[in-house]
Design an enzyme around this catalytic site. Structure first.
Site, PDB file in Angstrom:
ATOM      1  N   LYS A  89       0.858  -1.188   0.000  1.00 52.57           N
ATOM      2  CA  LYS A  89       0.000   0.000   0.000  1.00 52.57           C
ATOM      3  C   LYS A  89       0.884   1.223   0.000  1.00 52.57           C
ATOM      4  CE  LYS A  89      -3.904   2.169   0.340  1.00 52.57           C
ATOM      5  NZ  LYS A  89      -3.521   2.835  -0.933  1.00 52.57           N
ATOM      6  N   GLN A 110       7.236   3.852   3.857  1.00 53.36           N
ATOM      7  CA  GLN A 110       5.829   3.438   3.901  1.00 53.36           C
ATOM      8  C   GLN A 110       5.633   2.162   4.735  1.00 53.36           C
ATOM      9  OE1 GLN A 110       3.896   5.557   1.431  1.00 53.36           O
ATOM     10  NE2 GLN A 110       2.259   5.100   2.872  1.00 53.36           N
ATOM     11  N   LYS A 113       5.426   3.427   8.347  1.00 52.78           N
ATOM     12  CA  LYS A 113       4.250   4.289   8.484  1.00 52.78           C
ATOM     13  C   LYS A 113       2.979   3.438   8.533  1.00 52.78           C
ATOM     14  CE  LYS A 113       4.035   7.651   5.476  1.00 52.78           C
ATOM     15  NZ  LYS A 113       3.697   8.509   4.299  1.00 52.78           N
ATOM     16  N   LYS A 125       5.345   1.761  -3.128  1.00 49.32           N
ATOM     17  CA  LYS A 125       5.254   3.115  -3.695  1.00 49.32           C
ATOM     18  C   LYS A 125       5.510   3.030  -5.189  1.00 49.32           C
ATOM     19  CE  LYS A 125       4.709   7.415  -2.261  1.00 49.32           C
ATOM     20  NZ  LYS A 125       4.041   7.914  -1.048  1.00 49.32           N
ATOM     21  N   ASP A 165      -0.181  10.737  -4.503  1.00 45.70           N
ATOM     22  CA  ASP A 165       0.976  11.388  -3.850  1.00 45.70           C
ATOM     23  C   ASP A 165       1.201  12.660  -4.675  1.00 45.70           C
ATOM     24  OD1 ASP A 165       3.233  10.714  -1.718  1.00 45.70           O
ATOM     25  OD2 ASP A 165       4.289  11.583  -3.406  1.00 45.70           O
ATOM     26  N   ASN A 240      -2.414  19.069  -1.805  1.00 45.63           N
ATOM     27  CA  ASN A 240      -3.424  18.396  -0.978  1.00 45.63           C
ATOM     28  C   ASN A 240      -3.097  18.468   0.513  1.00 45.63           C
ATOM     29  OD1 ASN A 240      -3.955  15.489   0.428  1.00 45.63           O
ATOM     30  ND2 ASN A 240      -5.734  16.198  -0.733  1.00 45.63           N
ATOM     31  N   SER A 377      -6.866   5.676   3.764  1.00 52.57           N
ATOM     32  CA  SER A 377      -6.900   4.761   2.621  1.00 52.57           C
ATOM     33  C   SER A 377      -7.235   3.352   3.110  1.00 52.57           C
ATOM     34  CB  SER A 377      -5.544   4.724   1.920  1.00 52.57           C
ATOM     35  OG  SER A 377      -5.389   5.851   1.085  1.00 52.57           O
TER      36      SER A 377
END
Ligand code: NDP
Ligand code: 2IT
Length: 444
Positions: A89, A110, A113, A125, A165, A240, A377
């Protein structure tokens, strides 16, 4: 001699010319020295050697045709880094600076995280060196379609679920999703950040920026008894993450006085008018310099580094990697800044991070502070599996709980390993432990 020195050596040797990847790995391995000492079986099982090597790296050609019928070729990437606790993810970045080293640094971060969110999400990613600036909607669509004609074979709701992203928002996710659906004849949750009428989650758009503020709020309260109320805040970027961080800071009673893009920054001492920014960036897709046409008392300065010289209580870097260096950190500290929260991934250089920690600034590292996006997400995937959707308030409440838990887990891990209030060490350790246990249980 550091226990993990040979792991770092191997990373540098095996991945030459990838300074961002080296930087991300070095920080994590530094934090994990004491974990390795405490858990020699993980050294023996090669957990550290394995976690720094992606499970799979896919590099592919993306041919597309522009509005003048000229053919272009870009390069696409998907790095599937670690799937020991869930499907890969992580977002997709479209920016001319993208290369395999950048995608690897992002995919590596990631892993930790996603583990910190408490949800079953592995790390990955992807992206491309495509430059979306100045492209028409048709060009963006054709690029996204071409990108998906290769990516579709590598992803799936239980395999790998990309998202947005830098350079990828709702428009791009829509074009990619449409192409996947055509090729596969299947309506499944293979991307997150989808539109609300076709499987998207309420609050996903706001999640990274809101989550950053929830995290910093609890961290600043717990460590220094401070909050966003009446705080002067400088935020870099105007995409964003920056926009929704601004919205939440304002809701919490703080005053955001600056925003930027890659060309320069605006300073509005009376407080940024967010409606204007949303109109310029989300609707018109123009430069942040347009802001001063609407608000002549604000100023625009070319170049982005100067934004950190504006006096503030809290700084939230929300643009890109290594945008806040040692000099910027010194200036922020000299100006009395007491909180720095990373909305972007790895925006502070290692020297800047060291200064923040030495000077006891409340420092929220990206992999903890910006985890609200991927957490939401995860909540979108959950709703897709149930074929159901929660209200904005339900998602927002879950997001807040997740961010408070991330703070607690990072803070507890830091304390346990003798690094009280060092959230860099705490986030790296807490994120790692869960993944290491899963990797160990699942064998080599
Ligand atoms: P956007 O594309 O929406 O906005 C990016 C912003 O950062 C723009 O203002 C852009 O300016 C600026 N920027 C990008 N590259 C550079 C650069 N090389 N130098 C200076 N400024 C730059 O992206 P997001 O807001 O989604 O992402 C911002 C950061 O947050 C990234 O680090 C991303 O990895 C991270 N992040 C994003 C999440 C999400 O859910 N979207 C989740 C967690 C982290 P310009 O328009 O001039 O390029
Ligand atoms: O860096 C990140 O965490 C993101 N870009 C969001 C990833 C996601 O899958 O929502």
């Amino acid at each position: 001699m550091k226990l993990l020195a040979n792991v770092m050596e191997q990373v540098v040797k095996r991945n030459p010319n990838e300074p961002e990847f080296h930087q991300a790995v070095e920080e994590v391995l530094d934090s994990l020295e004491s974990v390795a000492e405490k858990n020699p079986q993980w050294v023996k099982e090669g957990i550290f050697d394995r976690i720094v090597e992606p499970e799979r790296q896919i590099i592919f050609r993306i041919p597309w045709v522009d509005d003048n019928n000229k053919v272009h070729v870009n390069r696409g990437f998907r790095v599937q880094f670690n799937s020991s606790i869930g499907p890969y993810k992580g977002g997709l970045r479209l920016h001319p600076s993208v290369n395999v080293g950048i995608i690897k640094f992002l995919g590596f971060e990631q892993i930790f995280k996603n583990s910190l969110t408490g949800l079953p999400l592995g790390g990955g990613k992807g992206g491309s060196d495509f430059d979306p600036k100045g492209k028409s909607d048709g060009e963006i669509m054709r690029f996204c379609q071409s990108f998906m004609t290769e990516l579709y074979r590598h992803i799936g709701p239980n395999t790998d679920v990309p998202a947005g992203d830098i350079g990828v928002g709702g428009r791009e996710i829509g074009y990619m999703y449409g192409m996947y659906r055509k090729i596969r004849n299947e309506f499944t949750g293979i991307l997150t950040g989808k539109g609300l009428t076709w499987g998207g989650s309420l609050a996903r758009t706001q999640a990274t920026g809101y989550g950053l503020c929830y995290f910093m709020d609890v961290a600043m309260q717990s460590i220094k008894g401070k909050s966003f109320k009446d705080a002067t805040v400088v935020i870099s970027g105007s995409g964003n993450v920056a926009i929704y961080a601004t919205e939440k800071v304002q809701e919490l009673g703080g005053k955001v006085v600056a925003l930027s893009d890659s060309a320069g920054y605006i300073h509005d001492p009376e407080g940024i008018k967010l409606d204007t920014v949303k109109q310029i960036k989300e609707v018109e897709r123009k430069r942040i310099s347009e802001y001063i046409k609407h608000h002549p008392k604000a100023t625009y300065t070319e170049g982005c580094a100067g934004i950190w010289s504006i006096k503030c209580d809290v700084a939230l870097p929300c643009a890109t990697q290594n945008e806040l260096d040692e000099n910027a950190a010194k200036t922020l500290i000299a100006n009395g800044c007491y909180g720095v929260g990373e909305g972007a991934n790895m925006p502070s250089t290692p020297e800047a991070v060291d200064l923040f920690i030495e000077n006891k600034i409340v420092f929220g590292p990206g992999k903890a502070a910006n985890a609200g996006g991927v957490a939401t997400s995860g909540l979108e995937m959950c709703q897709n599996s149930m074929r159901y959707s929660w209200t904005f308030e339900e998602v927002d409440t879950k997001l807040k709980d997740i961010m408070v838990n991330i703070y607690k887990n990072a803070s507890d891990a830091a304390k346990e390993y003798g690094k009280e209030n060092n959230l860099v060490a705490g986030a790296n350790i807490a994120g790692f432990l869960k993944v290491a246990e899963a990797m160990s249980a699942q064998g080599v």
